[in-house]
Motif scaffolding. Sequence first.
Motif, PDB file in Angstrom:
ATOM      1  N   MET A 264       0.847  -1.182   0.000  1.00  0.00           N
ATOM      2  CA  MET A 264       0.000   0.000   0.000  1.00  0.00           C
ATOM      3  C   MET A 264       0.885   1.235   0.000  1.00  0.00           C
ATOM      4  O   MET A 264       1.674   1.450   0.923  1.00  0.00           O
ATOM      5  CB  MET A 264      -0.923   0.009   1.227  1.00  0.00           C
ATOM      6  N   ASN A 265       0.761   2.047  -1.039  1.00  0.00           N
ATOM      7  CA  ASN A 265       1.552   3.273  -1.145  1.00  0.00           C
ATOM      8  C   ASN A 265       0.770   4.424  -0.520  1.00  0.00           C
ATOM      9  O   ASN A 265      -0.272   4.829  -1.023  1.00  0.00           O
ATOM     10  CB  ASN A 265       1.869   3.570  -2.613  1.00  0.00           C
ATOM     11  N   LEU A 266       1.289   4.952   0.585  1.00  0.00           N
ATOM     12  CA  LEU A 266       0.626   6.045   1.297  1.00  0.00           C
ATOM     13  C   LEU A 266       0.934   7.409   0.684  1.00  0.00           C
ATOM     14  O   LEU A 266       0.317   8.408   1.071  1.00  0.00           O
ATOM     15  CB  LEU A 266       1.029   6.045   2.771  1.00  0.00           C
ATOM     16  N   GLY A 267       1.901   7.469  -0.226  1.00  0.00           N
ATOM     17  CA  GLY A 267       2.243   8.739  -0.860  1.00  0.00           C
ATOM     18  C   GLY A 267       2.862   9.713   0.123  1.00  0.00           C
ATOM     19  O   GLY A 267       3.524   9.336   1.095  1.00  0.00           O
ATOM     20  N   VAL A 268       2.642  10.991  -0.131  1.00  0.00           N
ATOM     21  CA  VAL A 268       3.184  12.055   0.727  1.00  0.00           C
ATOM     22  C   VAL A 268       2.090  12.475   1.697  1.00  0.00           C
ATOM     23  O   VAL A 268       1.247  13.309   1.386  1.00  0.00           O
ATOM     24  CB  VAL A 268       3.661  13.249  -0.114  1.00  0.00           C
ATOM     25  N   ASN A 269       2.091  11.890   2.881  1.00  0.00           N
ATOM     26  CA  ASN A 269       1.111  12.231   3.905  1.00  0.00           C
ATOM     27  C   ASN A 269       1.705  13.304   4.814  1.00  0.00           C
ATOM     28  O   ASN A 269       2.690  13.057   5.500  1.00  0.00           O
ATOM     29  CB  ASN A 269       0.750  10.988   4.718  1.00  0.00           C
ATOM     30  N   PRO A 270       1.141  14.531   4.839  1.00  0.00           N
ATOM     31  CA  PRO A 270       1.718  15.599   5.669  1.00  0.00           C
ATOM     32  C   PRO A 270       1.768  15.255   7.151  1.00  0.00           C
ATOM     33  O   PRO A 270       2.609  15.785   7.874  1.00  0.00           O
ATOM     34  CB  PRO A 270       0.780  16.787   5.404  1.00  0.00           C
TER      35      PRO A 270
END
Length: 637
Positions: A264-270
């Motif tokens: 699962m790619n969460l990407g760029v989560n601030p």
Amino acid sequence: MYPVSEAFLQAVQGNTRKYYWTGKITTAGGVEYPFDQEDIVKGSGYITAQCCGNSEIELGAVYAAEMGISLFLDIDRYTLEDAEVELSYHLRLASGAYETVPMGIFEVSEANRSVHVLELKAYDRMLRFDRAFNGFETIGTAYGMMALCSTACGVELAQTQAEIEALPNGSELLSIYPENDIETYRDVLYFTAQVLGGFFCINRAGKLEFRQYGETPVMEILQKHRFSSSFSDFVTRYTAVSSTNLRTQTSEYYALEEDDGLTMNLGVNPLLQFGLEETRAELCRNILTALSAVNYVPFDSDTIGNPALDLGDVLTFSGGQADAQQITCVTSFTVKIGGRQSLKCVGKNPRLSQAKSKNDKNISGLLNQIEAGKIGIHTFANASEYSIGETDVRIISIEFASKEENHVQFFGQVVVDVEAQAVEKSTQASGTVVIPFPSPGSGAAGNAGTEDGSSGMEAEAGDAEDGAAGEETTDISVDVSLPVTWTEDGKAVCYVTFELNNAEILLHHPVETWHSGKHILSLYYPIENIVPNITNTFNVYLRMEDGSGSVGIGDCIASISGQAMAAAAAWDGRIDIEETVGLFSVGGGLQGKSVTDVIAVETMELVQKSYSDTLTAKPKIGAFCRPVTLPVSGDSE
């Protein structure tokens, strides 16, 4: 699943059923229009909802449910702006009684009118979170983020703080800094749901509810309950997560001991960009633990329908081509009013994931996109004290440059310690004074008239006291008028002058009026049409009338921010010199005001530079009958 009775579950799976639908329209003004099954155009009503996309399981979903219906109602469509529609399903039980299941609350977005039919399309309250996020720095737990969004958008929370804190990462502090790509409160919910390892939806009561993917089936769907069905020959499961770390410019990878499933790619989560490395790793591993519950067989099926089913419900299928040993999950559904119910579970094949890299560290393209729209900022803080008087004093000076023609914004805040001139005031005080006056012939006055002085001398002490106590007085009122003078704190007037590239800005001159004490001066000015690739200078001056003021070290902060701003403004070789000469007189008749002398040296070194100058000969002024010696000194640091 919506909580229903066992009798409902038995009746809904029977070979035959008796049911009906009802609803109610409530306008923004509070007018209600109830309707029943006979008012609904046959085959027109539907409700559709989803918690994932069309291809794979998602974390952080914030999808809105949609409702459409056509009604035989004579309602003015112009009164239905911001109206709400409530739907309910009523099923007859074996006992003959009807059990009601609410189907949700929807807000009207479109209302079309034909000759006899009113067509409505509505969505649930998830759309309220599409409001622009303020972007301020925020720190709090997941429940705090939810409460922030709930308060700002007017949607109640379905869960308590204790329930959210019991979830994975529910008690961890999360941070939102201004440097992020969050645009709306819906984005905040998306990233918060990712951290909690689930998704958000609006429940049937119109409240925001967080849900996780589970492993416990809520019901079994037999072959006789399905009109059609299609099942995949693989099981979707996740054994790893990856999250982009902007600080290190890498994609971090966290996996279970047996890593043979999907990632699962969460990407760029601030919310995962700040804090210790150990804390970030713990957050990601908690997300992986929640995600590892996903072990579903993707399917697509048309069933006789169970309106009590919700998103995230785990099901089992038996009969036909279904494998009764496997579980699946409802990731989307469509309920037809008076018709079938379509259920669906999406997912990818873990075997196909081996063809792609699980740990892609090349995120330069992403960083370039972020850099292109990044907001640049130049800041200022005073390192010396300023004394504010009748002449303009420069308290802020910021140099900036832009890579392209655009506009920037100036913000400043100054703490000014004001000493206003005292004001003397006077008035006439009037009033009445009451004076007690002894009455004639009583008390001491009567004793004074005794001719026999010896008898008065021989009187006992007790008689004298009785005489004094027995005196009678008369109150006399006198009108008095007196002058009264006092001194009180006056008001100092502070004038602000903006200057851009040595040109005074004439259209905007802020003015503040203060009593003595410390005050905050807030400044703002938009700077339009910035010429690219040159150094610009923005100055702020203060002066005061009817008083004086001072600005301490660090009490003045300011910034200029805008897109495509250069990282630093290069020195153009200019040196600004100002001189200060104390007040002097010429022959006792002529006087001159003080002049400021400052020599500023700007370098890229983090050290202090000093400069001093000395005049060996004192300058003199002649032609005024006699020479006048002027004191001159110069010292700047």
